[in-house]
Design a protein around this motif. Structure first.
Motif, short mmCIF file in Angstrom:
data_model
loop_
_atom_site.label_atom_id
_atom_site.label_comp_id
_atom_site.label_asym_id
_atom_site.label_seq_id
_atom_site.Cartn_x
_atom_site.Cartn_y
_atom_site.Cartn_z
N SER A 1 0.60 -1.22 0.15
CA SER A 1 -0.23 0.23 0.18
C SER A 1 0.74 0.94 0.02
CB SER A 1 -1.13 0.23 1.44
OG SER A 1 -1.95 -1.31 1.28
N TRP A 2 1.77 1.36 0.80
CA TRP A 2 2.92 2.38 0.69
C TRP A 2 3.78 2.49 -0.61
CZ3 TRP A 2 2.67 6.76 4.14
CH2 TRP A 2 2.26 6.43 5.19
N ALA A 3 4.35 1.28 -1.05
CA ALA A 3 4.66 1.51 -1.94
C ALA A 3 3.64 2.34 -2.98
CB ALA A 3 5.63 0.40 -2.58
N VAL A 4 2.47 1.73 -3.80
CA VAL A 4 1.41 2.33 -4.62
C VAL A 4 1.30 4.18 -4.30
CG1 VAL A 4 -0.90 2.53 -5.57
CG2 VAL A 4 1.14 -0.01 -5.27
N ALA A 5 1.19 4.43 -3.14
CA ALA A 5 1.00 5.83 -2.84
C ALA A 5 2.50 6.27 -3.24
CB ALA A 5 0.42 5.58 -1.18
N ILE A 6 3.46 5.64 -2.89
CA ILE A 6 4.90 6.45 -3.14
C ILE A 6 4.66 7.02 -4.44
CG2 ILE A 6 7.70 6.76 -2.98
CD1 ILE A 6 6.79 5.67 -0.06
N VAL A 7 5.02 6.29 -4.96
CA VAL A 7 4.73 6.06 -6.75
C VAL A 7 3.48 6.45 -7.10
CG1 VAL A 7 4.76 4.11 -8.74
CG2 VAL A 7 6.30 3.63 -6.84
N SER A 8 2.93 6.57 -6.97
CA SER A 8 1.68 7.14 -7.95
C SER A 8 1.55 8.71 -7.15
CB SER A 8 0.22 7.11 -6.68
OG SER A 8 -0.07 5.65 -7.12
N ALA B 1 5.32 10.11 -7.09
CA ALA B 1 6.11 10.78 -7.41
C ALA B 1 5.42 10.86 -9.48
CB ALA B 1 7.34 9.32 -7.52
N CYS B 2 5.23 9.94 -9.88
CA CYS B 2 4.40 10.05 -10.93
C CYS B 2 3.77 11.37 -11.20
CB CYS B 2 3.38 9.10 -10.91
SG CYS B 2 4.31 7.44 -11.28
N MET B 3 2.77 11.57 -10.48
CA MET B 3 2.25 12.84 -10.34
C MET B 3 2.99 14.20 -10.27
SD MET B 3 -1.91 12.07 -8.76
CE MET B 3 -1.57 11.54 -7.13
N PHE B 4 3.68 14.40 -8.95
CA PHE B 4 4.45 14.95 -9.09
C PHE B 4 5.37 15.35 -10.03
CE2 PHE B 4 8.82 17.65 -7.10
CZ PHE B 4 7.97 18.41 -6.25
N PHE B 5 5.74 14.61 -10.24
CA PHE B 5 7.01 14.49 -11.64
C PHE B 5 6.23 15.17 -12.84
CE2 PHE B 5 9.94 13.07 -8.59
CZ PHE B 5 10.73 13.75 -8.71
N GLY B 6 5.40 14.57 -13.05
CA GLY B 6 4.99 14.86 -14.22
C GLY B 6 4.00 16.55 -14.68
N SER B 7 3.15 16.77 -13.51
CA SER B 7 3.31 18.17 -13.22
C SER B 7 4.24 19.28 -13.42
CB SER B 7 2.67 18.72 -11.72
OG SER B 7 3.58 18.56 -10.62
N LEU B 8 5.95 18.85 -13.04
CA LEU B 8 6.48 19.77 -12.97
C LEU B 8 7.65 19.43 -14.77
CD1 LEU B 8 8.78 18.54 -9.88
CD2 LEU B 8 7.89 20.77 -10.55
N ILE B 9 7.07 18.69 -15.60
CA ILE B 9 6.76 18.85 -16.63
C ILE B 9 6.28 19.25 -16.96
CG2 ILE B 9 7.35 16.63 -18.85
CD1 ILE B 9 8.33 14.78 -16.88
N ALA B 10 5.07 18.89 -17.27
CA ALA B 10 3.73 19.88 -17.95
C ALA B 10 4.42 21.47 -17.75
CB ALA B 10 3.14 19.41 -16.75
N LEU B 11 5.06 21.88 -16.75
CA LEU B 11 5.27 23.41 -16.53
C LEU B 11 6.61 23.67 -17.32
CD1 LEU B 11 5.41 23.99 -12.60
CD2 LEU B 11 3.23 24.27 -14.20
N ALA B 12 6.98 22.69 -17.55
CA ALA B 12 8.29 22.52 -18.29
C ALA B 12 8.16 23.19 -20.07
CB ALA B 12 9.48 21.62 -17.74
N VAL B 13 7.16 22.06 -20.15
CA VAL B 13 6.69 21.30 -21.68
C VAL B 13 5.79 23.02 -22.32
CG1 VAL B 13 5.14 19.88 -23.17
CG2 VAL B 13 6.61 19.31 -22.11
#
Length: 107
Positions: free
Chosen positions: A30-37, A39-51
């Protein structure tokens, strides 16, 4: 921990009452899924800001934003439908376990 019979054959491990046992493996999953989720959303938003800075103007126009809002609204509606179905499924599982427990208690 003890094992109770369930409908359809087999047994289920429970701590007390009809609550399923939570093991360290399921908790860590459960914790692994939460952390990976997260991280994906956080870094996805950073990439979206850059793009967004390098996109042409036609890709960030008002019409494009309206289409994206419509798409997000459709995804939100589908997510709420899926969560409703999952809730109904969990309730069915709970009711089945409750019935099994009562049946076990009568024997």
């Amino acid at each position: 921990m003890r094992r109770l019979p369930i409908s359809g054959g087999g047994t289920r491990e429970v701590l007390h009452g009809n609550y399923p046992a939570v093991t360290l493996g399921t908790l860590m999953n459960s914790w692994a899924v939460a952390i990976v989720s997260f991280a994906c959303m956080f870094f996805g938003s950073l990439i979206a800001l850059a793009v967004a800075r390098i996109l042409p103007e036609r890709h960030v126009s008002k019409e494009t934003q309206d289409v994206v809002k419509l798409g997000v609204g459709m995804i939100a509606a589908m997510a709420s439908l899926i969560l409703g179905l999952m809730t109904a499924s969990v309730k069915g599982g709970y009711d089945s376990t409750d019935k099994d427990l009562h049946q076990y208690a009568l024997h």
